[in-house]
Structure formats: C-alpha cells, structure tokens
Motif scaffolding. Structure first.
Motif, mmCIF file in Angstrom:
data_model
loop_
_atom_site.group_PDB
_atom_site.id
_atom_site.type_symbol
_atom_site.label_atom_id
_atom_site.label_comp_id
_atom_site.label_asym_id
_atom_site.label_seq_id
_atom_site.Cartn_x
_atom_site.Cartn_y
_atom_site.Cartn_z
ATOM 1 N N LEU A 40 0.754 -1.127 0.000
ATOM 2 C CA LEU A 40 -0.130 -0.021 0.202
ATOM 3 C C LEU A 40 0.750 1.285 0.102
ATOM 4 N N TRP A 71 -7.937 2.813 4.432
ATOM 5 C CA TRP A 71 -7.916 1.673 3.343
ATOM 6 C C TRP A 71 -8.762 0.637 3.708
ATOM 7 N N CYS A 78 -7.250 3.121 -1.106
ATOM 8 C CA CYS A 78 -7.231 4.380 0.110
ATOM 9 C C CYS A 78 -8.628 5.187 -0.366
#
Length: 204
Positions: A40, A71, A78
């Motif tokens: 991420l 998230w 996101c």
C-alpha cells in the motif's frame, strides 16, 4: 532498507499488515506460505501506527507526513485521507468502540487527544493538560472506562479521566500518579495494570 519491521497487526481473512520505518504498508498472508500480497503506497514519510476496524472493513494508518489514511481491507484502495490538524507526529492510535478511534500526538504540551468517527469522518479535539506551559505532556496510553470516558496515561506520570461529552478532564485519579511516564494500561476485571517507563508495574 536495513530496518526491521516496526509494526505488524493481524487483519481479517488470515492476513497481516506491517510497516517498516518507511512510507509503505505491506499486506501478508498470515498462514503458510507466508507470502506478500500487496504493498500500500500513499504516505510520503514513515508510517507510525496501524489499526484495523474490522466492522467497517477499514485499516487506518498514520504517518509523520501528517496524514491519516483509511484503507479498504477488501480492495486495499485508500478511500479517504485526513490531514493531521496538529503540527506533531502521532504517538498512539486506539479503537475505542462505536466506530470511533482515538489518537494522541508526540511532544505535545497539552496532552492532545483526537477522537475520529470512522463512519462520518467527524472529529473532535480534546486537551488533557493545561498547567505547565511549554512542558511536554504526551498521552502515551489510553483505556476506555465506558462509552463516553477514557483514562489517559501521560508522560508526566499522571493519569486523568477524559469526558468525551463535555471535554473536561478529571485529575482526581491522582492516586495513579507515577514518578515516570505511564506507558501502558490494561484492564483486568475490576482492576487495572499500569506500567511505567522503566520498570514499575502497579495493579489498582
């Protein structure tokens, strides 16, 4: 990098989320084979803390870049970014129930606590400390006493009850006074374990 894992938490569907001293969050399988699933990306500086809110399918991350990110734990996109309203890094992030989470800030003389509703994204800011101007008093630990009050353990060795309805703090819990920072608090039935910065552990 040459740094090990800074934080690792379990999340739903047999997965884990971890971060090093860097801007990325790594999602892993938590069962064998322990494979990396996804990275991420979105923070610009070190990720400081992670928190899962499983009922909302959310992973919350905080960073020294001043951003709080939401998230989605299904897509790992996101969904939302909130700018930290305080000019400090974030010390602690904690699930306090009712779709809310609390954060506290580094090197903050007012012992600021921010409560965020993860559904509505509305937040409130509270100050737990007022009477030593320019003296750091960070909230290092928190435990819920009921739906509307939190016991905060502070770096000056005091514990205070924060009322989330009127924003007032109660230092009548002076019996909890330590000579060093209160680093963690753990409820145990009708009792409470408090640990201090160096070696002391007290049961109240």
């Amino acid at each position: 990098s040459g740094y090990g894992v800074h934080m690792c938490i379990p999340i739903k569907r047999n997965r884990m989320a971890s971060c090093k001293y860097g801007p990325n969050i790594i999602i892993w399988r938590s069962t064998f084979p322990y494979l990396q699933i996804k990275t991420l990306k979105g923070h610009k500086d070190n990720v400081q803390a992670l928190l899962e809110l499983p009922n909302l399918d959310l992973l919350i991350s905080t960073s020294t870049d001043g951003l709080i990110k939401f998230w989605n734990t299904n897509s790992f996109n996101c969904d939302l970014t909130i700018k930290n309203p305080r000019p400090f890094g974030i010390t602690l992030i904690k699930d306090i129930g009712n779709d809310r989470f609390a954060i506290s800030f580094d090197d903050d003389e007012h012992g600021t606590v921010m409560i965020i509703n993860a559904k509505t994204h509305v937040y409130d800011i509270y100050h737990t400390y007022y009477y030593k101007e320019n003296d750091e008093n960070t909230v290092l630990s928190m435990v819920m006493l009921d739906n509307w009050s939190i016991l905060c353990g502070c770096s000056d060795g005091r514990a205070c009850r924060l009322n989330l309805i009127d924003g007032k703090t109660d230092y009548k819990t002076k019996d909890f006074l330590h000579k060093e920072a209160i680093t963690s608090m753990l409820p145990y039935g009708q009792r409470l374990f408090l640990t201090a910065e160096k070696t002391s552990i007290k049961l109240w």
